[in-house]
Design a protein around this motif. Structure first.
Motif, PDB file in Angstrom:
ATOM      1  N   UNK A 189       0.839  -1.199   0.000  1.00 37.21           N
ATOM      2  CA  UNK A 189       0.000   0.000   0.000  1.00 37.21           C
ATOM      3  C   UNK A 189       0.877   1.253   0.000  1.00 37.21           C
ATOM      4  N   UNK A 190       1.722   1.387   1.017  1.00 31.44           N
ATOM      5  CA  UNK A 190       2.441   2.643   1.229  1.00 31.44           C
ATOM      6  C   UNK A 190       3.552   2.887   0.212  1.00 31.44           C
ATOM      7  N   UNK A 191       4.278   1.840  -0.175  1.00 28.50           N
ATOM      8  CA  UNK A 191       5.413   2.053  -1.077  1.00 28.50           C
ATOM      9  C   UNK A 191       4.975   2.534  -2.457  1.00 28.50           C
ATOM     10  N   UNK A 192       4.154   1.778  -3.186  1.00 31.37           N
ATOM     11  CA  UNK A 192       3.815   2.242  -4.528  1.00 31.37           C
ATOM     12  C   UNK A 192       2.919   3.474  -4.545  1.00 31.37           C
ATOM     13  N   UNK A 193       2.003   3.577  -3.571  1.00 27.86           N
ATOM     14  CA  UNK A 193       1.103   4.728  -3.589  1.00 27.86           C
ATOM     15  C   UNK A 193       1.830   6.015  -3.212  1.00 27.86           C
ATOM     16  N   UNK A 194       2.879   5.920  -2.400  1.00 25.77           N
ATOM     17  CA  UNK A 194       3.672   7.124  -2.120  1.00 25.77           C
ATOM     18  C   UNK A 194       4.342   7.620  -3.394  1.00 25.77           C
ATOM     19  N   UNK A 195       4.765   6.680  -4.246  1.00 27.44           N
ATOM     20  CA  UNK A 195       5.387   7.051  -5.521  1.00 27.44           C
ATOM     21  C   UNK A 195       4.353   7.657  -6.462  1.00 27.44           C
ATOM     22  N   UNK A 196       3.250   6.955  -6.629  1.00 26.31           N
ATOM     23  CA  UNK A 196       2.254   7.375  -7.612  1.00 26.31           C
ATOM     24  C   UNK A 196       1.529   8.648  -7.207  1.00 26.31           C
ATOM     25  N   UNK A 198       3.068  10.887  -5.151  1.00 24.63           N
ATOM     26  CA  UNK A 198       4.135  11.826  -4.784  1.00 24.63           C
ATOM     27  C   UNK A 198       3.893  12.362  -3.368  1.00 24.63           C
ATOM     28  N   UNK A 199       3.829  11.448  -2.402  1.00 23.81           N
ATOM     29  CA  UNK A 199       3.438  11.817  -1.043  1.00 23.81           C
ATOM     30  C   UNK A 199       4.217  11.020  -0.009  1.00 23.81           C
ATOM     31  N   UNK A 200       4.436  11.653   1.158  1.00 24.01           N
ATOM     32  CA  UNK A 200       4.950  10.860   2.266  1.00 24.01           C
ATOM     33  C   UNK A 200       3.780  10.129   2.916  1.00 24.01           C
ATOM     34  N   UNK A 201       4.045   9.385   3.980  1.00 23.75           N
ATOM     35  CA  UNK A 201       3.001   8.537   4.554  1.00 23.75           C
ATOM     36  C   UNK A 201       1.843   9.365   5.109  1.00 23.75           C
ATOM     37  N   UNK A 202       2.145  10.441   5.811  1.00 26.19           N
ATOM     38  CA  UNK A 202       1.077  11.285   6.362  1.00 26.19           C
ATOM     39  C   UNK A 202       0.262  11.926   5.255  1.00 26.19           C
ATOM     40  N   UNK A 203       0.927  12.373   4.188  1.00 21.70           N
ATOM     41  CA  UNK A 203       0.214  12.996   3.066  1.00 21.70           C
ATOM     42  C   UNK A 203      -0.687  11.981   2.372  1.00 21.70           C
ATOM     43  N   UNK A 204      -0.233  10.753   2.266  1.00 22.05           N
ATOM     44  CA  UNK A 204      -1.094   9.705   1.722  1.00 22.05           C
ATOM     45  C   UNK A 204      -2.380   9.603   2.537  1.00 22.05           C
ATOM     46  N   UNK A 205      -2.261   9.748   3.843  1.00 18.82           N
ATOM     47  CA  UNK A 205      -3.428   9.660   4.721  1.00 18.82           C
ATOM     48  C   UNK A 205      -4.448  10.750   4.501  1.00 18.82           C
ATOM     49  N   UNK A 258       9.867   5.064  -2.845  1.00 15.18           N
ATOM     50  CA  UNK A 258       9.900   6.471  -3.260  1.00 15.18           C
ATOM     51  C   UNK A 258      11.350   6.920  -3.403  1.00 15.18           C
ATOM     52  N   UNK A 259      12.169   6.555  -2.422  1.00 12.50           N
ATOM     53  CA  UNK A 259      13.579   6.938  -2.456  1.00 12.50           C
ATOM     54  C   UNK A 259      14.292   6.295  -3.641  1.00 12.50           C
ATOM     55  N   UNK A 260      13.974   5.034  -3.931  1.00 10.51           N
ATOM     56  CA  UNK A 260      14.593   4.351  -5.066  1.00 10.51           C
ATOM     57  C   UNK A 260      14.242   5.037  -6.384  1.00 10.51           C
ATOM     58  N   UNK A 261      12.978   5.392  -6.536  1.00 16.06           N
ATOM     59  CA  UNK A 261      12.546   6.074  -7.760  1.00 16.06           C
ATOM     60  C   UNK A 261      13.289   7.395  -7.923  1.00 16.06           C
ATOM     61  N   UNK A 262      13.405   8.154  -6.830  1.00 15.03           N
ATOM     62  CA  UNK A 262      14.088   9.440  -6.879  1.00 15.03           C
ATOM     63  C   UNK A 262      15.560   9.289  -7.272  1.00 15.03           C
ATOM     64  N   UNK A 263      16.144   8.152  -6.921  1.00 12.91           N
ATOM     65  CA  UNK A 263      17.558   7.920  -7.213  1.00 12.91           C
ATOM     66  C   UNK A 263      17.774   7.143  -8.510  1.00 12.91           C
ATOM     67  N   UNK A 264      16.679   6.908  -9.262  1.00  5.27           N
ATOM     68  CA  UNK A 264      16.803   6.227 -10.537  1.00  5.27           C
ATOM     69  C   UNK A 264      17.100   4.749 -10.414  1.00  5.27           C
ATOM     70  N   UNK A 265      16.729   4.140  -9.296  1.00  4.94           N
ATOM     71  CA  UNK A 265      16.993   2.718  -9.081  1.00  4.94           C
ATOM     72  C   UNK A 265      15.762   1.878  -9.412  1.00  4.94           C
TER      73      UNK A 265
END
Length: 317
Positions: A189-196, A198-205, A258-265
């Motif tokens: 839930x939290x990992x992919x939706x934070x990416x899609x 563009x939110x941290x965990x609280x913002x997702x909430x 989210x961090x991996x996406x930002x770093x191109x991983x």
């Protein structure tokens, strides 16, 4: 206790600092040259909950450079790279070495069994979080916990005691697979939706339909779990998700994907939502949202990697 942490990124560094502070001899193993150089040259900078930065000096090296013997190796290498990591550090793994895997995703135990006896394997899940801001610097928030189990007949108590001396809140369980699926549900839930989003965990909430999306993802996972003999407790996962939204827990944290996406991983999506979608497809159990999320994350990986490559080309010119 002499401890190596294989995968000395955000979370590995946080656990390493806590273990070193408790008096254990800690060595970090990682594959990012800039990160290794920064820590070995200037120390590891840790900023916890917006407090003043603190420096810690933990030796970090590549898998090819590490030598000696260890009582415990904590594996935080992402699942796609786990087999390679274990191959590279094989010279420092003795028959007395215990390996504790805390990596996210499913399939890790099967990979480790190719390298060591079952009696050497401990498997666990953790709710500790950390963010790698730049080489040699992590930001941490809140607290966390760990559940672990000896896969074979090894005595896990010395490891539990050592980690609890470091304040890591470790608890033994006799059903780690259920706990791993529970954590995989949270991460799916939290990992992919934070990416899609563009939110941290609280913002997702704060997303009006965020928890509806979570329930749909988890309902699909529950159906797949039933095929594997795993009880997926949706209510318990939703309760943990609600607690993680709070800033004092993990609300200010951006998940590792989210961090991996930002770093191109490349991410571990194939061992989270993609794993459930694959099993569902094999067993003729529909998992449309998990499948779509998997495709979207792979698309995002490609887009961000192209962006970063273009930025690097511009910089070189």
């Amino acid at each position: 206790m002499k401890i190596a942490i294989a995968g000395f990124g955000a979370l590995g560094a946080r656990l390493g600092v806590k273990l070193q502070t408790a008096g254990h001899e800690v060595t970090g193993i990682d594959g990012w040259p800039a990160h290794i150089a920064a820590i070995n040259t200037n120390g590891l900078t840790v900023i916890h909950d917006n407090q003043a930065p603190r420096k810690y000096f933990v030796p970090v090296m590549t898998a090819q450079e590490v030598t000696g013997e260890f009582d415990l190796i904590i594996l935080l290498t992402k699942t796609p790279q786990l087999d390679r990591m274990l191959t590279d550090i094989a010279p420092v793994i003795t028959k007395k070495t215990q390996l504790l895997v805390l990596s996210n995703g499913l399939g890790n135990i099967e990979v480790i069994e190719k390298h060591v006896a079952r009696d050497q394997i401990l498997a666990g899940v953790t709710l500790w979080t950390s963010s790698l801001v730049k080489p040699g610097e992590i930001h941490t928030t809140g607290s966390g916990s760990i559940k672990l189990q000896a896969i074979g007949h090894a005595n896990a108590k010395p490891v539990v005691d050592a980690m609890n001396q470091a304040g890591l809140h470790v608890e033994l369980t006799d059903d780690v697979l259920t706990a791993i699926w529970h954590k995989a549900g949270i991460n799916s839930v939290l990992n992919p939706l934070s990416v899609l989003l563009d939110a941290n965990i609280a913002e997702f909430g704060t997303a009006g339909n965020g928890m509806d999306l979570a329930l749909t993802i988890l309902n699909e996972i529950q159906k797949v779990g039933a095929l594997q003999g795993i009880k997926v407790d949706i209510a318990a996962i939703m309760s943990d998700l609600t607690n993680l939204l709070k800033p004092e827990n993990a609300g200010n944290h951006y998940p590792s994907m989210y961090q991996d996406i930002q770093n191109g991983k490349r991410t571990e999506i194939d061992f989270l939502n993609g794993y459930f979608a694959k099993i569902g497809q094999q067993e003729d159990v529909p998992t449309p949202l998990n499948m779509m999320i998997t495709h979207l994350i792979h698309a995002k990986e490609d887009i961000e990697r192209v962006k970063i490559a273009k930025q690097q080309e511009t910089f070189e010119i």
